[in-house]
Design an enzyme around this catalytic site. Structure first.
Site, PDB file in Angstrom:
ATOM      1  N   GLN A 111      12.957  22.225 -53.545  1.00 51.97           N
ATOM      2  CA  GLN A 111      12.691  23.814 -53.332  1.00 51.97           C
ATOM      3  C   GLN A 111      13.269  24.572 -54.179  1.00 51.97           C
ATOM      4  O   GLN A 111      12.780  25.417 -54.666  1.00 51.97           O
ATOM      5  CB  GLN A 111      13.539  24.185 -51.874  1.00 51.97           C
ATOM      6  N   GLU A 118      15.545  28.600 -44.126  1.00 50.15           N
ATOM      7  CA  GLU A 118      13.953  28.361 -44.055  1.00 50.15           C
ATOM      8  C   GLU A 118      13.525  26.907 -43.465  1.00 50.15           C
ATOM      9  O   GLU A 118      12.928  26.583 -42.526  1.00 50.15           O
ATOM     10  CB  GLU A 118      13.313  28.812 -45.062  1.00 50.15           C
ATOM     11  N   ASP A 138       5.233  20.864 -45.929  1.00 53.38           N
ATOM     12  CA  ASP A 138       4.652  21.548 -46.774  1.00 53.38           C
ATOM     13  C   ASP A 138       3.235  21.408 -46.786  1.00 53.38           C
ATOM     14  O   ASP A 138       2.227  22.239 -46.724  1.00 53.38           O
ATOM     15  CB  ASP A 138       5.284  21.605 -48.210  1.00 53.38           C
TER      16      ASP A 138
END
Length: 407
Positions: free
Chosen positions: A230, A298, A332
């Protein structure tokens, strides 16, 4: 904000002409009424340019995303009683939504799938995708392929705040939508925030975040790799390890240094870690979980002895990844749950993008005369208590009474 406000007002007043001018100014592409929309020929060309194996991978990912979101479907319901009372809820899909997809050097077909598929599953009639073109006036091929496979009704070559304005207000080429979803830069985010209320939006997304909750059983090499997954997104992205093991934290720190030296986006990663990279050591797992719930990340990876047990104690996270073989990129690209997630601590009260975002609900009420007769005096009394005599009268006239009749 001032620049965005000016763009919104210009597009609202001048429609397509403003879009053409902004696209020339910001994207150096020449648009007109004849080429602003992607054609079937351009879609065919895109398929020819994208590696066939990648197309197949996109198809597999699409199938997983669709299967997951199909479980979120809601149906209308009605509850009838012997006295003639019928109460219910009618679920209706939104008619038309806009999906914003970033352009430029980076192409994100995964975001195309994640934003379009739940809308399709919900039953949205029209899905208008907007994305900025390159200087040649064309859309990135892999973005087009993903949009076609996911089921976009049409793809329009426009980006930035001007694209949000077009979706919110409508132009000659782009119909007004009911809701706008999809990520974008600061101009797109501010534009979405400004038009909210005139249309609905998904959220105003912040930089990407990952938090790894780990104990002494975690593999430090895996943890380091996941934190960096990330950090490479953005210099403002955050990567945080919360652990009960000082030894693990020290090992992760060494592994991070080793990885950063060889990764292609090391400058962005280094800046991200400098700004928002943390290794936090907790005295015990209870304290660690308190910190996790306060940060409300998140993405949350749980790599502990029993991650499923740990997960039951976590209240705030956009998406949870359990166990050492469930790293964040799985979500993702491929697993199926949506990767459009709440950021900046909003996981305390927001949820991932879902089918729910593309439906609305209407209450349904039906009373027979007998059912209303039983309740009418209570309703009249309640209305009078609020000094709303017309409300009371609306009920009273059905039983031959005047609103001021105390009986």
């Amino acid at each position: 904000e001032q620049g965005v406000t000016e763009i919104l007002a210009n597009v609202k007043a001048n429609g397509d002409q403003a879009l053409f001018e902004y696209t020339k100014k910001f994207d150096q592409a020449d648009l007109n009424a004849g080429n602003i929309k992607v054609t079937d020929a351009e879609i065919e060309e895109a398929y020819a340019l994208v590696d066939r194996k990648l197309v197949e991978i996109i198809r597999k990912s699409l199938a997983n995303i669709r299967t997951y979101h199909e479980k979120q479907r809601q149906t209308s319901w009605f509850d009838s009683k012997p006295d003639g009372t019928i109460l219910g809820q009618k679920v209706t899909a939104l008619h038309r939504v806009g999906v914003y997809v970033p352009g430029g050097k980076a192409a994100y077909p995964s975001s195309v799938l994640m934003n379009i598929v739940p809308a399709k599953v919900a039953g949205v009639d029209e899905i208008i995708m907007v994305t900025p073109p390159g200087k040649d006036g064309k859309v990135t091929p892999v973005t087009l392929v993903a949009a076609h496979l996911a089921g976009a009704s049409e793809v329009v070559k426009v980006g930035g705040a001007q694209a949000i304005a077009a979706l919110a207000y409508g132009t000659e080429s782009i119909p007004k939508v009911d809701k706008i979803v999809g990520p974008g830069n600061i101009f797109v985010a501010l534009a979405k925030k400004t038009v909210y209320g005139h249309v609905s939006i998904d959220s105003v997304a912040g930089p990407s975040e990952i938090l790894v909750l780990a104990d002494e059983t975690a593999n430090p090499r895996y943890v380091a790799a996941d934190l960096l997954s990330q950090a490479e997104h953005d210099e403002l992205a955050s990567a945080i390890l919360v652990t009960t093991s000082r030894e693990l934290a020290e090992q992760v720190s060494k592994e991070v240094d080793t990885f950063v030296a060889s990764l292609s986006r090391k400058e962005i990663i280094s800046k991200s870690l400098e700004n928002y990279g943390y290794l936090l050591i907790a005295d015990n797992m209870d304290e660690a979980i308190d910190v996790v719930n306060e940060i409300a990340s998140e993405h949350l990876e749980i790599i502990t002895k029993n991650p499923f047990d740990t997960m039951t104690r976590v209240k705030n996270a956009g998406a949870m990844f359990l166990g050492e073989y469930s790293s964040e990129p799985l979500g993702d690209y491929f697993a199926g749950p949506n990767h459009v997630l709440p950021t900046n601590g909003t996981a305390k009260f927001f949820s991932p993008l879902s089918v729910d975002d593309f439906i609305k609900k209407s209450s349904v009420i039906s009373y027979s005369r007998e059912a209303l007769e039983e309740a009418h005096e209570d309703i009249i009394k309640f209305a009078k208590a609020e000094h709303l005599t017309a409300h009371a009268n609306s009920i009273a006239v059905r039983f031959g009474k005047e609103v001021f009749d105390e009986n």
